[in-house]
Design an enzyme around this catalytic site. Structure first.
Site, mmCIF file in Angstrom:
data_model
loop_
_atom_site.group_PDB
_atom_site.id
_atom_site.type_symbol
_atom_site.label_atom_id
_atom_site.label_comp_id
_atom_site.label_asym_id
_atom_site.label_seq_id
_atom_site.Cartn_x
_atom_site.Cartn_y
_atom_site.Cartn_z
ATOM 1 N N CYS A 124 6.595 13.756 5.645
ATOM 2 C CA CYS A 124 8.179 13.826 5.413
ATOM 3 C C CYS A 124 8.343 15.040 5.091
ATOM 4 C CB CYS A 124 8.596 12.966 4.102
ATOM 5 S SG CYS A 124 10.189 13.073 3.755
ATOM 6 N N CYS A 127 11.157 15.484 1.748
ATOM 7 C CA CYS A 127 10.871 15.397 0.407
ATOM 8 C C CYS A 127 9.492 14.441 0.566
ATOM 9 C CB CYS A 127 11.971 14.681 -0.432
ATOM 10 S SG CYS A 127 12.736 13.215 0.473
ATOM 11 N N SER A 128 9.634 13.041 0.362
ATOM 12 C CA SER A 128 8.347 12.416 0.361
ATOM 13 C C SER A 128 8.586 10.670 0.972
ATOM 14 C CB SER A 128 7.910 12.266 -0.996
ATOM 15 O OG SER A 128 9.101 11.840 -1.733
ATOM 16 N N CYS A 129 9.574 10.699 1.886
ATOM 17 C CA CYS A 129 10.071 9.492 2.419
ATOM 18 C C CYS A 129 8.733 8.880 3.137
ATOM 19 C CB CYS A 129 11.079 9.680 3.602
ATOM 20 S SG CYS A 129 12.440 10.255 2.888
#
Lengths: 219, 103
Positions: A124, A127-129
């Site tokens: 991702c 961000c950090s999906c």
């Protein structure tokens, strides 16, 4: 730091000490961010916007009940059942929801299958999906700038860092997750696993193999 | 396979700020893509000055985003959050060891 001092204080506690935070009895004062989070929680609770019991429930869920075993079950089932696999690749959201794994943030799941021709890998860059219902909370490295930047730019080098070397003829395809779409990699089934049960196969499916930074373990 | 997995959250406040955000989302105060855009912007800004390792700095960015986000939405203002933080700090400092900390 100052352990002798601490012992002296522990014996008496009435000895006047200079106000040094490192050795002060109140050194259990939470960190700045911990106090800010506590303030947020109090303000929102007092306004009736949140229910503290629901927070505990969410933490318990993500710490104890949701993790890569969910994804491993999906992969093991896909290895054993071609119809299930076809349905998973066609509409992963529907299939995994049917197993009780659904995204509470309303995201869609997409399953991508590794083959001799193509190796899939997930990142991702925003961000950090991450597919929480299937893999839980992402590991620290998944959230690092280093992985997020390099996975797209030099995926083969990143794979090498993870100890994965692919045949030259295998293409690497990198999938960039978003808040709306999360990916699950279906790794290749290892040789010598014919006749294994779902539970036995699940043990071969690592978290990293479902992110694409690893391969399934050979028995 | 035998390596012990790292803990899901390495600090209690990481878990708390995560849960707060998920809970507010599930209660309908904002949708997740909106959150992801705001969070992504904070990570990008923070990442300009140093390389983020995805641990404490990641959740620091998360907290910073949530505070600003709630201020923008009128759900919790910066001043009331600062006051409440100061109140908690005072409560911790005046509470004897072993006693529950209350405001």
């Amino acid at each position: 730091m100052g352990s002798a001092l601490d012992k002296d204080q522990g014996a008496g506690n009435d000895v006047p000490m200079p106000h040094d935070h490192r050795d002060h009895p109140h050194d259990r004062l939470p960190s700045d961010p911990a106090l800010r989070v506590r303030a947020l929680e109090t303000v929102l609770t007092q306004k009736g916007l949140i229910d503290p019991a629901a927070l505990d429930e969410i933490i318990d869920t993500y710490e104890n009940r949701i993790g890569p075993r969910n994804g491993a079950r999906v992969v093991a089932r896909a290895w054993r059942d071609p119809d299930f696999c076809a349905a998973l690749l066609d509409d992963a959201t529907a299939v995994v929801s049917g197993m009780g794994y659904y995204g509470r943030q309303g995201e869609h799941m997409v399953a991508v299958q590794n083959t001799d021709e193509t190796h899939n890998m997930v990142v991702c860059t925003l961000c950090s999906c991450y597919p929480w219902p299937l893999l839980g909370i992402p590991p620290t490295w998944y959230k690092s700038d280093a992985y997020r930047a390099r996975a797209v730019r030099e995926p083969r080098k990143v794979l090498a860092d993870f100890g994965v070397t692919l045949p030259e003829g295998t293409a690497v395809r990198v999938w960039d997750s978003t808040a709306e779409v999360r990916y699950l990699v279906v790794p290749q089934r290892p040789e010598g696993t014919d006749g294994m049960s779902e539970e036995q196969l699940m043990a071969l499916v690592t978290r990293d193999s479902m992110i694409g930074t690893g391969l399934a373990v050979s028995p | 396979m035998t390596a012990r997995p790292e803990p899901v959250f390495s600090e209690p406040w990481h878990a708390q700020v995560f849960a707060l955000t998920v809970h507010l989302n599930e209660a309908g105060h904002f949708d997740w893509p909106e959150w992801a855009v705001a969070f992504g912007a904070t990570l990008k800004k923070d990442g300009l000055s140093r390389e983020l390792d995805g641990g404490d700095d990641y959740f620091a960015a998360w907290l910073e985003t949530l505070e600003a986000f709630l201020g923008d939405k009128g759900l919790a203002g910066a001043t009331e959050l600062q006051e409440k933080k100061a109140a908690w700090e005072a409560a911790f400092l005046r509470t004897p060891h072993g006693a529950p900390v209350r405001l």
